[in-house]
Design a protein around this motif. Structure first.
Motif, PDB file in Angstrom:
ATOM      1  N   GLY A   1       0.925  -1.327   0.129  1.00 23.96           N
ATOM      2  CA  GLY A   1      -0.020   0.179  -0.015  1.00 23.96           C
ATOM      3  C   GLY A   1       0.689   1.425   0.093  1.00 23.96           C
ATOM      4  O   GLY A   1       0.403   2.332   0.788  1.00 23.96           O
ATOM      5  N   LEU A   2       2.072   1.239  -0.806  1.00 23.32           N
ATOM      6  CA  LEU A   2       2.770   2.350  -0.813  1.00 23.32           C
ATOM      7  C   LEU A   2       1.922   3.585  -1.374  1.00 23.32           C
ATOM      8  O   LEU A   2       1.161   3.246  -2.538  1.00 23.32           O
ATOM      9  N   HIS A   3       1.829   4.758  -0.872  1.00 29.67           N
ATOM     10  CA  HIS A   3       1.007   5.903  -1.501  1.00 29.67           C
ATOM     11  C   HIS A   3       1.604   6.475  -2.364  1.00 29.67           C
ATOM     12  O   HIS A   3       2.287   7.626  -2.391  1.00 29.67           O
ATOM     13  N   GLU A   4       1.550   5.994  -3.669  1.00 23.71           N
ATOM     14  CA  GLU A   4       2.116   6.665  -4.705  1.00 23.71           C
ATOM     15  C   GLU A   4       1.740   7.991  -5.085  1.00 23.71           C
ATOM     16  O   GLU A   4       2.542   8.703  -5.677  1.00 23.71           O
ATOM     17  N   GLU A   5       0.496   8.538  -5.006  1.00 26.98           N
ATOM     18  CA  GLU A   5       0.052   9.487  -5.086  1.00 26.98           C
ATOM     19  C   GLU A   5       0.730  10.545  -4.112  1.00 26.98           C
ATOM     20  O   GLU A   5       1.083  11.847  -4.489  1.00 26.98           O
TER      21      GLU A   5
ATOM     22  N   ALA B   1      14.169  14.651  -0.405  1.00 26.82           N
ATOM     23  CA  ALA B   1      12.745  14.862   0.198  1.00 26.82           C
ATOM     24  C   ALA B   1      12.002  13.365   0.243  1.00 26.82           C
ATOM     25  O   ALA B   1      11.243  12.843   1.273  1.00 26.82           O
ATOM     26  N   LEU B   2      12.334  12.562  -0.572  1.00 25.16           N
ATOM     27  CA  LEU B   2      11.623  11.192  -0.757  1.00 25.16           C
ATOM     28  C   LEU B   2      12.432  10.351   0.356  1.00 25.16           C
ATOM     29  O   LEU B   2      11.597   9.574   0.936  1.00 25.16           O
TER      30      LEU B   2
ATOM     31  N   ASP C   1      10.750   8.438   7.586  1.00 29.58           N
ATOM     32  CA  ASP C   1       9.892   8.876   8.539  1.00 29.58           C
ATOM     33  C   ASP C   1       8.448   7.997   8.377  1.00 29.58           C
ATOM     34  O   ASP C   1       7.723   7.809   9.500  1.00 29.58           O
ATOM     35  N   SER C   2       7.959   7.860   7.321  1.00 31.92           N
ATOM     36  CA  SER C   2       6.660   7.177   7.244  1.00 31.92           C
ATOM     37  C   SER C   2       6.640   5.682   7.293  1.00 31.92           C
ATOM     38  O   SER C   2       5.868   5.165   7.548  1.00 31.92           O
ATOM     39  N   HIS C   3       7.667   5.001   6.835  1.00 29.57           N
ATOM     40  CA  HIS C   3       7.901   3.618   6.596  1.00 29.57           C
ATOM     41  C   HIS C   3       9.027   3.130   7.089  1.00 29.57           C
ATOM     42  O   HIS C   3       9.346   1.649   7.272  1.00 29.57           O
TER      43      HIS C   3
END
Length: 532
Positions: A470-474, A505-506, A512-514
């Motif tokens: 479920g990586l949020h590509e958007e 940034a990515l 931080d998110s994953h």
């Protein structure tokens, strides 16, 4: 190793290393031959002590740079080198020598002594130049009953020692092993018993240059009323050469072609192949993966007859596990006596130091743990601390008026051969490969107007090897788009700046998110104004 005196330089050995798991995709590792440009004079000769790849494997690359170098070595050593040169469409002058020869190469007087090793025709080198005498042992062991009867010439060592040896350069590979090591002859009854008791096919793996070990396998096969076949290009090439020159004895009718071996009764055949170090492209590794015309199965006996080289453990035991999964019985140095080392133990090294009585010792051929162990051997043998010099790759040793001392070091790099290229793969590329292999890839393609710096389309996101569902590509696309907007408003612009800002940034967002740090690849696609 380069020896320089006055207006002349000579080389002793020029080999390769093989990649570990930390050099993914690399075929070979070469010495940094560019260092030869820093030597005051070009080398005139390359003296080869024996025919193992870590001593001769880089010769074609040396000759490419210095086509006028003359190669000096024993009959078998040069016979193993010449096909390598032909593969690279190269030629070189050569001088064939044997134990007992005493020759002059320019300012260097060079004598050759027989030594026992795991490949026949190995030599120690005595070099006299400028009033200094150097004894280079090459790789050797003290085996009183070698298979070919050719023992290490300790009497010659003693005679040279009596004349006076300024610098002893000596093999350190087994310096940490106390006591005596089993000789090659001790394997005969072991292999004979294993071969005679085996009920299925026997697959015997060893180095393609270990003529003595292959001879042992052939003898055991014939003794068990079996025929044999060679598998693997290097094995077939080297054993053909060794047989033609008389170093390998093949009884009439004992050898068959591979196709005939495949069709033969399983209890009547032995397959002799490469792959004892788990090399991914070797015959044995491909058998284990089911990618070879030979398919190991239950009742097969597989013997890996070589020492386990440090760094190869993962590859070797992957092959061992795969073969066990197929039902084969696998013997190796960890669970059976199926190998005899070709290197001198601490006891042997002590004997050499005692009879040579060198002014200085430089331990060679080994990792730092081996070099330090050799230094300890020398100290126990009575050599003073200042008489044992430990050197790192690239360091320079001067010998002036009876005193040896380190005078500095050249910076160097390991040169990688990868898919036919030499030196194009470096540390950065290998770091990227390891990163990709362990952490996966996140890729973002961004189309940007060349004039305005604005997005011309929504960023395209793809990923591979990420353990994230479920990586949020958007959201990834939105981060990339936001950085394009900020970049377009900046007075100092440039495509590398944009690529760097999106990448950072990515990376922060993924961390931080994953809690994960994949390799982030950003592709900037400049779009000319007014294009569709």
């Amino acid at each position: 190793m380069v020896l320089t005196y006055g207006t002349q330089s000579i080389i002793i050995d020029c080999g390769v290393m093989f990649p570990s798991e930390y050099e993914p995709g690399v075929d070979l590792i070469l010495p940094d031959l560019s260092l030869l440009e820093k030597v005051p004079v070009e080398p005139t000769h390359a003296i080869l002590t024996h025919a193992h790849e870590d001593h001769i494997g880089a010769i074609p690359y040396l000759i490419q740079r210095y086509p006028n170098i003359t190669l000096v070595g024993s009959k078998l050593t040069l016979a193993f080198v010449m096909p390598k040169l032909r593969e690279h469409r190269l030629n070189a002058e050569s001088v064939t020598v044997e134990a007992g020869d005493d020759l002059s190469f320019g300012q260097f007087r060079v004598r050759f002594l027989a030594v026992t090793h795991s490949v026949p025709d190995s030599l120690a080198v005595v070099a006299d130049v400028g009033g200094m005498r150097i004894l280079h042992t090459g790789d050797f062991k003290l085996d009183p009953r070698p298979l070919d009867g050719r023992t290490t010439d300790l009497a010659g060592f003693a005679a040279i020692g009596a004349e006076g040896v300024d610098l002893l350069l000596s093999d350190s590979t087994n310096a940490g092993v106390e006591g005596s090591l089993p000789g090659e002859e001790t394997l005969q009854p072991i292999l004979k018993k294993l071969f005679s008791e085996a009920t299925g096919r026997i697959i015997f793996a060893c180095f393609a240059s270990n003529v003595h070990r292959v001879q042992q396998a052939i003898n055991a096969a014939v003794g068990a009323d079996r025929q044999f076949a060679f598998i693997g290009r290097s094995m077939i090439r080297n054993m053909t050469i060794a047989s033609e020159l008389g170093y390998l004895k093949i009884p009439a009718g004992a050898q068959v072609r591979l196709n005939d071996a495949i069709d033969a009764e399983k209890d009547r055949i032995v397959l002799i192949c490469t792959g004892s170090q788990g090399e991914p492209l070797s015959a044995l590794a491909r058998m284990a993966r089911g990618q070879h015309q030979i398919h190991p199965h239950a009742d097969d006996l597989v013997i890996l007859s070589s020492r386990l080289i440090p760094g190869n453990e993962t590859d070797v035991f992957k092959v061992v596990n795969d073969l066990n999964r197929l039902g084969a019985r696998v013997l190796h140095t960890e669970n059976a006596v199926v190998h005899a080392s070709g290197h001198a133990s601490a006891r042997d090294l002590t004997e050499v130091i005692t009879i040579v009585r060198p002014r200085y010792l430089v331990p060679i051929h080994g990792e730092w743990r081996h070099l330090r162990a050799h230094a300890e051997v020398a100290h126990r043998a009575g050599m003073a601390d200042e008489s044992v010099i430990l050197m790192s790759n690239g360091e320079v040793l001067d010998y002036v008026r009876g005193t040896a001392f380190l005078t500095g070091a050249y910076e160097f790099a390991e040169i990688y051969v990868d898919a036919g290229t030499v030196g194009l793969v470096g540390a950065k590329t290998l770091s990227e490969r390891r990163h990709l292999g362990t952490d996966g890839l996140l890729h973002v393609a961004v189309a940007v107007d060349e004039s305005s710096g604005r997005l011309r389309a929504q960023p395209v996101v793809s990923h591979s090897g990420l353990p994230i569902s479920g990586l949020h590509e958007e959201q990834v696309a939105a981060i990339a788009a936001e950085n394009v907007t900020e970049w377009a408003e900046d007075e100092v612009r440039g495509w590398p700046v944009l690529e760097r800002e999106i990448t950072r940034a990515l990376q922060r967002w993924m961390r931080d998110s994953h809690k994960f740090e994949p390799y982030v690849l950003v592709s900037i696609i400049p779009i000319p104004p007014h294009s569709g």
